[in-house]
Scaffold this active site. Structure first.
Site, PDB file in Angstrom:
ATOM      1  N   THR A 198      -8.586   3.072   6.517  1.00  0.00           N
ATOM      2  CA  THR A 198      -8.230   1.984   5.406  1.00  0.00           C
ATOM      3  C   THR A 198      -8.573   0.645   5.772  1.00  0.00           C
ATOM      4  O   THR A 198      -9.060  -0.198   5.226  1.00  0.00           O
ATOM      5  CB  THR A 198      -6.800   2.150   4.912  1.00  0.00           C
ATOM      6  N   ASP A 256     -11.178  -4.749   7.290  1.00  0.00           N
ATOM      7  CA  ASP A 256     -10.391  -6.142   7.700  1.00  0.00           C
ATOM      8  C   ASP A 256     -10.051  -6.658   9.164  1.00  0.00           C
ATOM      9  O   ASP A 256      -9.912  -7.670   9.413  1.00  0.00           O
ATOM     10  CB  ASP A 256      -9.041  -5.922   6.718  1.00  0.00           C
ATOM     11  N   ASP A 260       0.920  -1.093  -0.033  1.00  0.00           N
ATOM     12  CA  ASP A 260       0.111  -0.287  -0.110  1.00  0.00           C
ATOM     13  C   ASP A 260       0.875   1.084   0.032  1.00  0.00           C
ATOM     14  O   ASP A 260       1.704   1.505   1.027  1.00  0.00           O
ATOM     15  CB  ASP A 260      -0.939  -0.050   1.491  1.00  0.00           C
ATOM     16  N   GLY A 302      -2.250   3.470   7.854  1.00  0.00           N
ATOM     17  CA  GLY A 302      -1.746   2.098   7.413  1.00  0.00           C
ATOM     18  C   GLY A 302      -3.123   1.025   7.644  1.00  0.00           C
ATOM     19  O   GLY A 302      -3.799   1.262   8.135  1.00  0.00           O
ATOM     20  N   LEU A 361     -21.382  -1.226   9.981  1.00  0.00           N
ATOM     21  CA  LEU A 361     -22.122   0.090   9.829  1.00  0.00           C
ATOM     22  C   LEU A 361     -21.069   1.173  10.031  1.00  0.00           C
ATOM     23  O   LEU A 361     -21.574   2.252  10.405  1.00  0.00           O
ATOM     24  CB  LEU A 361     -23.403   0.004  10.649  1.00  0.00           C
ATOM     25  N   GLY A 412      -3.616  -5.101   1.353  1.00  0.00           N
ATOM     26  CA  GLY A 412      -4.401  -6.245   0.891  1.00  0.00           C
ATOM     27  C   GLY A 412      -5.173  -7.059   1.745  1.00  0.00           C
ATOM     28  O   GLY A 412      -5.103  -7.171   2.913  1.00  0.00           O
TER      29      GLY A 412
END
Length: 293
Positions: free
Chosen positions: A238, A242, A12, A277, A211, A38
């Site tokens: 970001t 994940d 990234d 990050g 949400l 990723g």
């Protein structure tokens, strides 16, 4: 017990900008930094930092970005015996982040397009493993692994991000489907379902909708509940989704109830928003424990 992640690994490039660029506009940034990313790798790191034994299957290239893409995986102690090195360039993402932590992301998949379900052998798929997948590798390979994992008794969790045209029989084979509000809207339209509860019923699987700052909601049969987000000042959102998925699977893997796992995942995702990050922003188990108090 194990969390096995099949998915993408990227390098990234994160640009700090005063505002997100409009179409056709150029914005001068304040700097650029490189981070491992990723969706697959991010989720694997999140699960490992929360204490799970994690295996990762995916692909990187033979270039300098491969080291960036795998750095956090190695640091977190993730088993990379199913990571393939291929001739395609390592996947790369360009991410613009504004002072409010909002982002815009462009991704070149590169080596991720060569990821194959066959990298995960049948012996690795059994009732004591949680298989976690996303949609940054070929959809046909994701579907193939879903069916193989389900047939062998594994617990199968898919984060339908980014939203892709996965066959309905693969979606219906899942134990848990995780989507954000945008991804849920795509499925609602596809299945002509009027709401999330009926969408879960149409698929016959547990549906979990994240949400953002409003937390997350769960739908399965007659069971519906929500968990709140934890108030933080965001720096970079970001990797928050994940982080949620990885910590959710780590919790389910060690026997937490769905509600307990979702609350823990929500706390961890909130912490991830406070750091720049993606993979590098994932909190440790002790940090999440402290926030849960």
């Amino acid at each position: 017990m194990t969390v096995l992640v099949f998915g993408s690994a990227n390098a990234d490039l994160v640009f700090a900008v005063p505002q997100l660029p409009a179409p056709g506009a150029t914005v001068l940034g304040e700097g650029v930094r490189s981070f491992p990313g990723g969706k697959g790798a991010n989720q694997a790191v999140a699960a490992a930092r929360d204490g799970a034994a994690v295996q990762f299957a995916g692909c990187v290239g033979r270039d300098a970005f491969a080291e960036v893409a795998t750095a956090a995986l190695r640091e977190a102690g993730v088993d990379l015996s199913r990571l393939a090195v291929v001739d395609q360039p390592t996947g790369c993402a360009a991410i613009c982040v504004d002072p409010a932590g909002r982002n815009q992301i462009a991704v070149a998949p590169g080596a991720n397009e060569t990821a194959r379900a066959a990298q995960v052998e049948n012996a690795a798929l059994h009732p004591d493993v949680v298989v976690l997948l996303q949609m940054e590798v070929p959809a046909a390979e994701v579907a193939a692994l879903i069916h193989r994992a389900k047939a062998r008794g594994a617990r199968v969790v898919l984060n339908l991000a980014p939203p892709g045209a996965l066959p309905l029989d693969a979606l219906r084979a899942l134990d848990v489907l995780v989507v954000n509000e945008h991804e849920a809207e795509v499925l609602l339209h596809r299945l002509r379902a009027p709401d999330h509860g009926l969408l879960a019923a149409a698929l016959g699987t547990a549906l979990l909708v994240t949400l953002g700052e409003r937390g997350a909601a769960f739908f399965h049969g007659t069971t519906t509940f929500g968990v709140p987000a934890f108030p933080v000042t965001p720096v970079d959102t970001t990797g928050a989704g994940d982080c949620f998925c990885g910590v959710l699977c780590a919790g389910l893997d060690r026997g937490l109830t769905m509600q307990q796992a979702m609350r823990r995942a929500s706390a961890a995702a909130s912490l991830a928003c406070t750091r720049p990050g993606a993979a590098s922003a994932m909190p440790t188990a002790s940090e999440t424990d402290a926030l849960l108090g």
